[in-house]
Scaffold this active site. Structure first.
Site, PDB file in Angstrom:
ATOM      1  N   ASN A 196      46.118  47.620  39.470  1.00  0.00           N
ATOM      2  CA  ASN A 196      45.235  46.557  38.975  1.00  0.00           C
ATOM      3  C   ASN A 196      44.267  47.160  37.951  1.00  0.00           C
ATOM      4  O   ASN A 196      43.358  47.896  38.308  1.00  0.00           O
ATOM      5  CB  ASN A 196      44.478  45.954  40.173  1.00  0.00           C
ATOM      6  CG  ASN A 196      43.449  44.905  39.765  1.00  0.00           C
ATOM      7  OD1 ASN A 196      43.116  44.752  38.584  1.00  0.00           O
ATOM      8  ND2 ASN A 196      42.932  44.181  40.737  1.00  0.00           N
ATOM      9  N   HIS A 254      46.974  37.328  36.921  1.00  0.00           N
ATOM     10  CA  HIS A 254      46.314  38.610  37.180  1.00  0.00           C
ATOM     11  C   HIS A 254      46.688  39.094  38.581  1.00  0.00           C
ATOM     12  O   HIS A 254      46.442  38.389  39.563  1.00  0.00           O
ATOM     13  CB  HIS A 254      44.787  38.491  37.073  1.00  0.00           C
ATOM     14  CG  HIS A 254      44.110  39.736  37.548  1.00  0.00           C
ATOM     15  ND1 HIS A 254      44.191  40.914  36.843  1.00  0.00           N
ATOM     16  CD2 HIS A 254      43.419  40.020  38.680  1.00  0.00           C
ATOM     17  CE1 HIS A 254      43.557  41.859  37.525  1.00  0.00           C
ATOM     18  NE2 HIS A 254      43.085  41.333  38.636  1.00  0.00           N
ATOM     19  N   CYS A 272      37.767  41.049  36.838  1.00  0.00           N
ATOM     20  CA  CYS A 272      39.217  40.873  36.710  1.00  0.00           C
ATOM     21  C   CYS A 272      39.673  39.577  36.031  1.00  0.00           C
ATOM     22  O   CYS A 272      40.820  39.468  35.632  1.00  0.00           O
ATOM     23  CB  CYS A 272      39.863  40.977  38.086  1.00  0.00           C
ATOM     24  SG  CYS A 272      39.771  42.638  38.764  1.00  0.00           S
TER      25      CYS A 272
END
Length: 389
Positions: free
Chosen positions: A336, A303, A164
């Site tokens: 996500n 993020h 990520c």
């Protein structure tokens, strides 16, 4: 006689790297978060696990996600029952999907970015491709080069299994490539498909269930280059600095392991706490040279690992709620999407800034930060300078 210094000077760009265009893409299959637990427990033959389903329903309700996009449809999952089991050997089935679909989705996003950029694709000198969805040789970078019809001499960099934080990593790499190679135009693509992590529920592996509640599919592409051609290229953001760090005392906080059963995902510690505890240090190091210490005076692209991370960062830094608007919007609309998320947020921010008639691409502000968080626990910090809308 020409010196090495002369050669080096001629090789380097004059100005900073800029983001010149952004494109995004998702699979057509849209999943409603409120009804997803019913679908998920039915398709994985787990409806008898009523207590676990209630737990998953609560996870989905608290996720702040309205919808996600997924390549995996009911038909595909029925054809691949091993993918639906909790820990069945299924890597071949998963790989067969992602090796084809990751470059394909990447192509969709890249085509949009190239169109916005407005230059012939033959001017692309470098390609950076990033995915945590499967691995292959030659890689997704090679497949995309073929799909787009890029020059065979395009300089490729393939990043697999970063996780990520990598939306920040690709910007850091693209910045260095653009600034150190005069005339370079770097196509950056992040393409992520959850077919590698999807699996049925287990009472003993709740962190896997967290992933099932949060992850979605998406691809984002940007064009990065220094010294934009006046009247031809319209830069959106300047990439001012980029740093990467491993947080202290965070070993094993986020792990992913590619095994016969696919990519397994483990959250072993208080990830939101670790990030919020260390985020101010990363900000101070990045913004001290600019004399900035008011975190509400900059624009934010973080993020969105999950709502808890955003809530704790907001609390720790006393951020006004509107600071994370673009970030929360992307989480709500897409979930996500791992490395692609921050580039979706960058796109959302510049679009909304233009729509609202704000004077810069960064919500009317001059300076901003882009954060990537992921396995390690690794943090990428990119300082952005916005430009006129």
């Amino acid at each position: 006689m020409v010196t090495v210094e002369d050669v080096r000077k001629a090789q380097r760009a004059e100005g900073p790297a800029t983001v010149m265009a952004i494109g995004t893409a998702t699979p057509p299959n849209c999943v409603d978060q409120s009804t997803y637990p019913d679908f998920y427990f039915r398709i994985t033959n787990s409806e008898h696990k009523a207590e676990l389903k209630e737990k998953f329903q609560r996870m989905c309700d608290k996720s702040m996600i309205k919808k996600r996009y997924m390549y995996l449809t009911e038909e595909i999952l029925k054809e691949n029952p091993s993918v639906c089991e909790y820990m069945a050997p299924s890597l071949d089935a998963r790989q067969d999907m992602v090796v084809v679909e990751v470059p394909k989705l990447g192509k969709e996003a890249a085509t949009k970015a190239i169109k916005e950029w407005g230059q012939p694709k033959s001017k692309i000198t470098h390609l950076v491709f990033c995915t945590t969805s499967g691995v292959d040789m030659p890689g997704a970078d090679y497949q995309l080069t073929k799909l787009l019809g890029l020059r065979p001499s395009v300089k490729r960099l393939m990043m697999y299994q970063q996780g990520c934080f990598a939306g920040g990593t690709v910007l850091r790499l693209a910045k260095d490539l653009a600034e150190n190679n005069k005339g370079a135009r770097v196509l950056v693509v992040c393409s992520e498909i959850t077919a590698v992590t999807f699996r049925g529920p287990s009472d003993t592996h709740l962190d896997s269930l967290v992933g099932q509640a949060l992850f979605g599919d998406g691809a984002a592409a940007i064009i990065v280059g220094a010294d934009p051609v006046p009247e031809v290229e319209k830069p959106l953001f300047e990439l001012v600095s980029a740093a990467q760090t491993i947080l202290p005392d965070s070993d094993g906080a986020i792990d992913g392991h590619l095994r016969e059963v696919g990519l397994t995902f483990h959250l072993l510690k208080d990830v939101p706490g670790l990030i919020s505890k260390n985020i101010e240090k990363a900000l101070t190091e990045a913004f001290q040279p600019l004399g900035i210490s008011d975190w509400n005076s900059i624009f934010w692209i973080a993020h969105p690992g999950g709502p808890a991370i955003l809530d704790q960062v907001e609390l720790k830094l006393s951020l006004k709620p509107e600071k994370l608007r673009a970030t929360r919007h992307v989480l709500s609309e897409y979930g996500n999407m791992s490395s692609a998320c921050v580039l979706f947020i960058l796109d959302e921010m510049r679009r909304k800034s233009a729509e609202e008639g704000l004077k810069t691409t960064g919500e009317g502000l001059e300076w901003g930060v882009l954060f990537g968080f992921g396995p390690g626990l690794t943090v990428e910090t990119v300082v952005l300078h916005s430009l006129c809308t």
